[in-house]
Every structure is written in C-alpha cells, then in structure tokens.
Design a protein around this motif. Structure first.
Motif, PDB file in Angstrom:
ATOM      1  N   PRO A  40       0.836  -1.211   0.000  1.00  0.00           N
ATOM      2  CA  PRO A  40       0.000   0.000   0.000  1.00  0.00           C
ATOM      3  C   PRO A  40       0.872   1.263   0.000  1.00  0.00           C
ATOM      4  CG  PRO A  40      -0.605  -1.507   1.804  1.00  0.00           C
ATOM      5  CD  PRO A  40       0.634  -2.060   1.170  1.00  0.00           C
ATOM      6  N   ARG A  41       0.368   2.312  -0.593  1.00  0.00           N
ATOM      7  CA  ARG A  41       1.082   3.583  -0.627  1.00  0.00           C
ATOM      8  C   ARG A  41       1.341   4.065   0.801  1.00  0.00           C
ATOM      9  NH1 ARG A  41       1.375   7.847  -4.373  1.00  0.00           N
ATOM     10  NH2 ARG A  41       1.432   9.876  -3.332  1.00  0.00           N
ATOM     11  N   GLY A  42       2.583   4.439   1.054  1.00  0.00           N
ATOM     12  CA  GLY A  42       2.925   4.938   2.388  1.00  0.00           C
ATOM     13  C   GLY A  42       3.247   3.859   3.400  1.00  0.00           C
ATOM     14  N   ALA A  43       3.232   2.571   2.961  1.00  0.00           N
ATOM     15  CA  ALA A  43       3.494   1.481   3.913  1.00  0.00           C
ATOM     16  C   ALA A  43       4.961   1.468   4.326  1.00  0.00           C
ATOM     17  CB  ALA A  43       3.117   0.142   3.289  1.00  0.00           C
ATOM     18  N   VAL A  44       5.197   1.103   5.565  1.00  0.00           N
ATOM     19  CA  VAL A  44       6.568   0.984   6.088  1.00  0.00           C
ATOM     20  C   VAL A  44       6.711  -0.334   6.845  1.00  0.00           C
ATOM     21  CG1 VAL A  44       6.797   3.486   6.403  1.00  0.00           C
ATOM     22  CG2 VAL A  44       6.074   2.066   8.345  1.00  0.00           C
ATOM     23  N   ILE A  45       7.949  -0.749   7.011  1.00  0.00           N
ATOM     24  CA  ILE A  45       8.276  -1.758   8.013  1.00  0.00           C
ATOM     25  C   ILE A  45       9.055  -1.002   9.082  1.00  0.00           C
ATOM     26  CG2 ILE A  45       9.597  -3.862   8.491  1.00  0.00           C
ATOM     27  CD1 ILE A  45       8.771  -4.822   5.669  1.00  0.00           C
ATOM     28  N   ARG A  46       8.493  -0.997  10.276  1.00  0.00           N
ATOM     29  CA  ARG A  46       9.035  -0.145  11.352  1.00  0.00           C
ATOM     30  C   ARG A  46      10.033  -0.926  12.178  1.00  0.00           C
ATOM     31  NH1 ARG A  46       5.184   4.035  13.958  1.00  0.00           N
ATOM     32  NH2 ARG A  46       5.952   5.012  12.036  1.00  0.00           N
ATOM     33  N   THR A  47      11.309  -0.581  12.089  1.00  0.00           N
ATOM     34  CA  THR A  47      12.323  -1.245  12.915  1.00  0.00           C
ATOM     35  C   THR A  47      12.716  -0.328  14.067  1.00  0.00           C
ATOM     36  OG1 THR A  47      14.351  -0.432  11.857  1.00  0.00           O
ATOM     37  CG2 THR A  47      13.228  -2.289  10.780  1.00  0.00           C
ATOM     38  N   VAL A  48      13.503  -0.870  14.979  1.00  0.00           N
ATOM     39  CA  VAL A  48      13.853  -0.106  16.179  1.00  0.00           C
ATOM     40  C   VAL A  48      14.656   1.149  15.860  1.00  0.00           C
ATOM     41  CG1 VAL A  48      13.712  -2.093  17.737  1.00  0.00           C
ATOM     42  CG2 VAL A  48      15.896  -1.583  16.606  1.00  0.00           C
TER      43      VAL A  48
END
Ligand SMILES: [Zn+2]
Length: 379
Positions: A40-48
């Motif tokens: 999806p547009r704007g999707a991230v994988i959030r890491t520390v």
C-alpha cells in the motif's frame, strides 16, 4: 553419495541462490525481486532504528518470530509452566526440557544469561545476516522482560534491521493489573507502548491452554490497538492447536482483516491432513511454522508441502522462535538463521521450488509486516 537430509546445512551461497539473490543482487536489493509484491502507498516496516520502505528489505529473508532479549528467568518459568500444562492435558513430556519447542537444544553453558551478553548476541546476529537474513522480528514485550534499548543496541552493533513487538503475552506472564483492567484500558496501555517506543508489530500475543477470560480480553484489546495503529499481529498457541481458530475469531470480530494476522506455532499441531492449518489459510490469515530448524522439522515438512500443494504458499510464515543459549552458534547450535539454513533445504529436497521458497521467506513476511502508520514515528 548424498548427505542425509538432517545433515544438510546450507551455505550462504546456496541460500542466496534459492532466494534469487546472487552475490551481486544481495547488495542491490532493487534488483533482487522480479515479481515484487505490491505494498500500500505509504506502507513501512518499522524497525527499532528507522522505518523502511518494504521494498528496501527485499535483500534477504525476514524471520517473523524470534527472541533477542528476554528476562533471565523467562525460559525457566516457561518450561515449568509448559510441563505442568502438558501433564494437565495428558500430553507426555517433550523430549528434553524445552517442551513444545521441538527437541531440546544442546545444554547451555554455565555463566550469566546469554541474552545479557551483548557481544555474543551481536556476533550471532551478524552471522545470521551473513547467512541471508535481512530482518529479524523480536516477539517479546515488557511482560516477557524484553528491553527495547537492548534491541536498539543489538541492531546498531550488528547492522541487522530489528522489528520490536508490543502487547501482552499469555495468562501466566500477565502483570497482575490485567485482571482488574477493562478491555479499553488494556487497549490504551498497548497503544501507549506503541507511542513510547517505535515498535513495529503486535506479538507474540497468546493463549496458554484453553483461553482464559483475561486472554480473550487481551485479544479484543489488541484488535482495538490494531485499529488505532494499523500494525499487524502474530499469535502464540500453547497446547498444540488449542484455541487457534478462537484466536482468529476474536481478532476478526474486533475488526482485524485476516491478512494482518499470523496464527502461530501451528507446526506443533501435527496432522497429516493439516485441517486447522487449511481452515486458517482459507480464511486468509497466515499460519506460523515457527519453531523450525531442528529434528522436529521431519514432522512439519510433509505438512508444509501439503499446504503448498493445496495452493496456500502465500499464507505460510516460517521462523524458529529461538530463546535458548544452546541454540547459539558459539554454543554448538545452528544460530538465528536456522530456519533458512536448516529448514528451507529440507523443503527444497521435498520438492518446493526456489521461487516459492523465496516468496515465503522474503515476500510473505514483508507483506505481513508492512503497514501504513496512523501517526508519525517520534524517535
Ligand atoms: Zn516466541
């Protein structure tokens, strides 16, 4: 003469071959995937340490359920509760102390708890990176003794992107206040965890045996926290398969879409017909085969192959749930990459294609983890 299957441990070169990441492609993630999944547009994988575009983590496998930091007494408590619960359910004790976690790993050396040795831990994680792991998800949270700052330190030292979990674990590990808190108060406490530290997923969220009233309350609260944050959820099932479908029901009833959920530890539910696993796949959630890379694999390879043959490769999620000193390479174990270096070769030998294995190890976890944040990251 070919080596017996269980003796097969892949080298980095063999792993990268299957992942479709030749030596050059490994350093050029944008070339790694011919049929990249759409996010999806704007999707991230959030890491520390930072938010990644999901495309930027295509250069290696992502392990969706591991442990890099736990309270020093966590596994002692865990094995004690597990033995008692198995006995109460009439299930014979598991081989070795690590009930439900496959055959016991080699014995731990004496000395301080291994997860407190940041030098050892960062060396183990660096090795996993060299072996083809591109991202590790830590399934702990504060009630398991996970220290967020330690994850940040390990990521900095090793160069490994690490996703931290949030939530509450299972009844035996809940803080005592949970019993008196309302579902809404628990949801607010979980949302606060997300706003205090940049966690990237809810997990592991579990039921220990039959689901308790508190566990149901926590699952509904996790559903609310998901709606407030958009982060995905992976679960822990205790006694093999028990409450797996109930967990999915509770989360779906709370408004969570099934593709944002992994129901975990379903490799432990040994069934040639993979009935529960198929039911979960059919509903659109992921099934976790997440204690892989050991002798227990022999039971799970045919189950995974049956799910692949039924057309559910895009619903499979693999990991190893490492939590014991004896599993560390320095102590004679197979290390954090063992899902990839020990389990995946067995699937290839059983007939799974390179493309499919690559999609399961590299694409499925990124599709699961990627989310469009509702709030900007603060730190
Ligand atoms: Zn776990």
């Amino acid at each position: 003469m070919t080596k017996p299957l269980d003796a097969t441990v892949w080298t980095r070169r063999e792993v990268l071959g299957v992942l479709g990441l030749g030596a050059v492609a490994a350093t050029l993630p944008e070339l790694a995937s011919a049929e990249a999944p759409a996010f999806p547009r704007g999707a991230v994988i959030r890491t520390v340490l930072k938010d990644y575009a999901p495309e930027d983590l295509a250069g290696g496998a992502t392990l969706f359920h591991e442990h890099l930091n736990l309270a020093s007494d966590f596994m002692t408590r865990w094995t004690g509760y597990a033995a008692a619960t198995r006995a109460a359910n009439g299930i014979p004790p598991a081989a070795g102390a690590a009930a439900g976690r496959g055959t016991a790993p080699p014995p731990a050396p004496s000395g301080p708890f291994f997860m407190q040795d940041l030098e050892l831990m960062s060396e183990e994680i660096r090795t996993a990176k060299q072996e083809g792991i591109g991202c590790l998800v830590d399934g702990g949270h504060p009630d398991m003794g996970r220290d967020f700052n330690v994850l940040r330190e390990l990521s900095t030292r090793s160069g490994m992107p690490i996703v931290a979990g949030a939530g509450f674990y299972t009844q035996p590990f809940y803080p005592t206040e949970i019993a008196a808190m309302s579902e809404e108060q628990i949801a607010q406490a979980i949302i606060k965890q997300c706003e205090t530290e940049p966690v990237g997923v809810f997990g592991e969220i579990g039921s220990w045996d039959d689901m308790t009233a508190d566990e149901r309350k926590v699952f509904r609260a996790i559903g609310k926290a998901h709606l407030a944050t958009n982060m995905s959820i992976f679960t822990h099932t205790g006694i093999p398969g028990k409450a797996a479908l109930e967990q999915l029901d509770l989360l779906e009833d709370a408004g969570v879409k099934p593709e944002r959920i992994v129901i975990g530890h379903l490799g432990n539910l040994v069934d040639a017909n993979v009935q529960v696993q198929k039911a979960i796949c059919r509903r659109g959630a992921f099934v976790g085969f997440d204690r892989q890379g050991g002798p227990g694999d022999a039971q799970q390879v045919p189950m995974v192959m049956a799910l692949i043959e039924a057309g559910f490769a895009d619903r499979l999620m693999f990991s190893s749930d490492i939590a014991a000193a004896g599993q560390m390479k320095r102590n004679g174990g197979q290390g954090y990459a063992k899902t990839l270096t020990v389990f995946v070769p067995k699937l290839k030998a059983a007939g799974a294609s390179d493309d499919m294995l690559r999609a399961i190890m590299v694409d499925n976890p990124r599709r699961f983890l990627a989310f469009v944040p509702k709030k900007q990251r603060k730190t």
